[in-house]
Design a protein around this motif. Structure first.
Motif, PDB file in Angstrom:
ATOM      1  N   GLY A  84       0.813  -1.214   0.000  1.00 39.54           N
ATOM      2  CA  GLY A  84       0.000   0.000   0.000  1.00 39.54           C
ATOM      3  C   GLY A  84       0.844   1.260   0.000  1.00 39.54           C
ATOM      4  O   GLY A  84       0.583   2.208  -0.752  1.00 39.54           O
ATOM      5  N   ILE A  85       1.884   1.266   0.840  1.00 36.83           N
ATOM      6  CA  ILE A  85       2.772   2.436   0.894  1.00 36.83           C
ATOM      7  C   ILE A  85       3.517   2.609  -0.421  1.00 36.83           C
ATOM      8  O   ILE A  85       3.688   3.732  -0.913  1.00 36.83           O
ATOM      9  CB  ILE A  85       3.752   2.303   2.072  1.00 36.83           C
ATOM     10  N   SER A  86       3.951   1.505  -1.018  1.00 38.02           N
ATOM     11  CA  SER A  86       4.695   1.599  -2.278  1.00 38.02           C
ATOM     12  C   SER A  86       3.820   2.150  -3.402  1.00 38.02           C
ATOM     13  O   SER A  86       4.304   2.947  -4.228  1.00 38.02           O
ATOM     14  CB  SER A  86       5.247   0.227  -2.667  1.00 38.02           C
ATOM     15  N   ILE A  87       2.557   1.761  -3.445  1.00 38.86           N
ATOM     16  CA  ILE A  87       1.653   2.303  -4.468  1.00 38.86           C
ATOM     17  C   ILE A  87       1.455   3.799  -4.257  1.00 38.86           C
ATOM     18  O   ILE A  87       1.500   4.585  -5.211  1.00 38.86           O
ATOM     19  CB  ILE A  87       0.298   1.560  -4.432  1.00 38.86           C
ATOM     20  N   ALA A  88       1.229   4.197  -3.010  1.00 42.66           N
ATOM     21  CA  ALA A  88       1.018   5.620  -2.718  1.00 42.66           C
ATOM     22  C   ALA A  88       2.257   6.436  -3.090  1.00 42.66           C
ATOM     23  O   ALA A  88       2.144   7.518  -3.699  1.00 42.66           O
ATOM     24  CB  ALA A  88       0.681   5.797  -1.239  1.00 42.66           C
ATOM     25  N   MET A  89       3.436   5.932  -2.756  1.00 45.88           N
ATOM     26  CA  MET A  89       4.663   6.654  -3.094  1.00 45.88           C
ATOM     27  C   MET A  89       4.869   6.723  -4.606  1.00 45.88           C
ATOM     28  O   MET A  89       5.292   7.760  -5.149  1.00 45.88           O
ATOM     29  CB  MET A  89       5.866   5.983  -2.423  1.00 45.88           C
ATOM     30  N   ALA A 167       9.178  -1.136   1.057  1.00 47.65           N
ATOM     31  CA  ALA A 167       8.253  -0.250   0.352  1.00 47.65           C
ATOM     32  C   ALA A 167       8.953   0.473  -0.798  1.00 47.65           C
ATOM     33  O   ALA A 167       8.392   0.603  -1.893  1.00 47.65           O
ATOM     34  CB  ALA A 167       7.644   0.757   1.326  1.00 47.65           C
ATOM     35  N   GLY A 168      10.164   0.953  -0.584  1.00 44.78           N
ATOM     36  CA  GLY A 168      10.891   1.643  -1.644  1.00 44.78           C
ATOM     37  C   GLY A 168      11.251   0.727  -2.794  1.00 44.78           C
ATOM     38  O   GLY A 168      11.260   1.151  -3.966  1.00 44.78           O
ATOM     39  N   PHE A 169      11.535  -0.542  -2.489  1.00 44.96           N
ATOM     40  CA  PHE A 169      11.855  -1.508  -3.540  1.00 44.96           C
ATOM     41  C   PHE A 169      10.642  -1.783  -4.419  1.00 44.96           C
ATOM     42  O   PHE A 169      10.727  -1.772  -5.648  1.00 44.96           O
ATOM     43  CB  PHE A 169      12.363  -2.791  -2.899  1.00 44.96           C
ATOM     44  N   PHE A 170       9.478  -1.995  -3.784  1.00 49.32           N
ATOM     45  CA  PHE A 170       8.265  -2.250  -4.551  1.00 49.32           C
ATOM     46  C   PHE A 170       7.808  -1.007  -5.307  1.00 49.32           C
ATOM     47  O   PHE A 170       7.161  -1.110  -6.360  1.00 49.32           O
ATOM     48  CB  PHE A 170       7.154  -2.735  -3.623  1.00 49.32           C
ATOM     49  N   MET A 171       8.133   0.176  -4.770  1.00 43.20           N
ATOM     50  CA  MET A 171       7.748   1.413  -5.441  1.00 43.20           C
ATOM     51  C   MET A 171       8.313   1.493  -6.847  1.00 43.20           C
ATOM     52  O   MET A 171       7.665   2.005  -7.772  1.00 43.20           O
ATOM     53  CB  MET A 171       8.223   2.614  -4.621  1.00 43.20           C
ATOM     54  N   ILE A 172       9.546   0.997  -7.046  1.00 40.52           N
ATOM     55  CA  ILE A 172      10.188   1.067  -8.352  1.00 40.52           C
ATOM     56  C   ILE A 172       9.362   0.323  -9.394  1.00 40.52           C
ATOM     57  O   ILE A 172       9.180   0.791 -10.528  1.00 40.52           O
ATOM     58  CB  ILE A 172      11.613   0.503  -8.277  1.00 40.52           C
ATOM     59  N   PHE A 173       8.830  -0.837  -9.039  1.00 41.45           N
ATOM     60  CA  PHE A 173       8.034  -1.613  -9.989  1.00 41.45           C
ATOM     61  C   PHE A 173       6.721  -0.899 -10.320  1.00 41.45           C
ATOM     62  O   PHE A 173       6.302  -0.856 -11.485  1.00 41.45           O
ATOM     63  CB  PHE A 173       7.755  -3.000  -9.428  1.00 41.45           C
ATOM     64  N   TYR A 174       6.073  -0.360  -9.288  1.00 40.90           N
ATOM     65  CA  TYR A 174       4.821   0.358  -9.542  1.00 40.90           C
ATOM     66  C   TYR A 174       5.074   1.640 -10.338  1.00 40.90           C
ATOM     67  O   TYR A 174       4.267   2.007 -11.204  1.00 40.90           O
ATOM     68  CB  TYR A 174       4.133   0.687  -8.220  1.00 40.90           C
ATOM     69  N   LEU A 175       6.174   2.308 -10.071  1.00 43.88           N
ATOM     70  CA  LEU A 175       6.487   3.530 -10.810  1.00 43.88           C
ATOM     71  C   LEU A 175       6.733   3.207 -12.287  1.00 43.88           C
ATOM     72  O   LEU A 175       6.259   3.941 -13.179  1.00 43.88           O
ATOM     73  CB  LEU A 175       7.711   4.202 -10.199  1.00 43.88           C
TER      74      LEU A 175
END
Length: 291
Positions: A84-89, A167-175
């Motif tokens: 959830g945090i990674s998607i929001a970021m 969260a920062g690692f998963f953020m890269i994929f969502y970004l």
């Protein structure tokens, strides 16, 4: 070059990767399965076949079941929160905002930091009385807490560190996935007067499902292979309150030197990961629409 020669060339090109895969994945798994039915060799006494004795010991082992319960709650807490945090970021830094590059770097920084260094930083944060978090609590009139020494708080404290790092690692994929969505969708939604939440739920979220499946499987696997933070921060304590399955496997295999029982624990861990992979294929992946 005829078809036979092309096939031989293809197999030769795949041979190095195949050797590494068999040598470091399949062979250890088969060897662990065999060792799980054997006793642990002691000195001049060789190992002997004991059947399901190691698995019987596992069923009767209260520490194993506590580690399983801890791992279950650890997964329940880390997976939804980190995703959830990674998607929001990712949605935030995907917009045209001031300092976007700096925010992306800041969110991804915990991922590239060494895990042992991260654990030591958080030990300072959690230190009773003079740790950063306790200083903030005391400034607002709250009593100091022994986060890593309290059985009720140790696992939660480890979970916070895992969420912060993943969260920062998963953020890269969502970004990366967000940047593949055509801007025309957002423009059409704005013309129709759709809110940002409606646009996310009806447009972005369905298009992010392939990425979500990938991230979910990785988050599940990561939840069952956490060991380094626990080793540095709590050593499984207090009273096994923060011990997870892989850490307990490490203790049995390298601290108590019980090779047979550790092999049985390895097979259980592999079975859990295999079930997760099958669930991903049969339940999630087939319901995901790829563009």
């Amino acid at each position: 070059m005829n078809a036979t020669n092309r096939q031989i060339q293809a197999y030769l090109l795949l041979l190095p990767a195949f050797i590494l895969l068999v040598g470091f994945t399949h062979f250890p798994a088969v060897a662990s399965l065999i060792d799980s039915f054997m006793s642990t060799p002691r000195g001049s006494r060789p190992s002997v076949f004991v059947g399901l004795e190691n698995y019987q010991v596992m069923i009767e082992d209260p520490v194993f079941w506590q580690a399983m319960r801890n791992n279950f709650w650890f997964a329940v807490m880390t997976i939804p929160a980190s995703m959830g945090i990674s998607i929001a970021m990712a949605i935030w830094v995907n917009d045209k905002i001031m300092g976007r590059q700096f925010l992306r770097m800041s969110y991804f920084l915990p991922t590239v930091m060494p895990m042992i260094a991260v654990a030591n930083i958080w030990i300072f944060f959690y230190t009773p009385d003079y740790g950063l978090i306790n200083q903030v609590l005391q400034a607002f009139g709250f009593p100091s807490q022994n986060f890593l020494g309290n059985p009720s708080l140790a696992l939660v404290s480890i979970t916070v560190v895992a969420i912060w790092k993943e969260a920062g690692f998963f953020m890269i994929f969502y970004l990366a996935a967000l940047q593949t969505i055509s801007p025309s969708y957002r423009e059409a939604a704005q013309i129709e007067g759709a809110s940002k939440w409606y646009f996310f739920w009806k447009v972005q979220w369905p298009l992010l499902m392939p990425t979500t499946v990938f991230v979910l499987v990785n988050a599940l696997i990561n939840a069952f292979r956490m060991v380094d933070h626990i080793f540095v921060m709590t050593n499984g304590g207090p009273n096994n309150a923060s011990s997870l399955l892989l850490f307990y496997l490490y203790e049995v295999g390298f601290k108590y030197w019980d090779q047979g029982y550790a092999s049985a624990l390895t097979i259980v861990l592999l079975a859990i990961l295999a079930v997760i992979g099958l669930m991903q294929f049969f339940l999630l992946d087939k319901r995901t629409h790829y563009r």
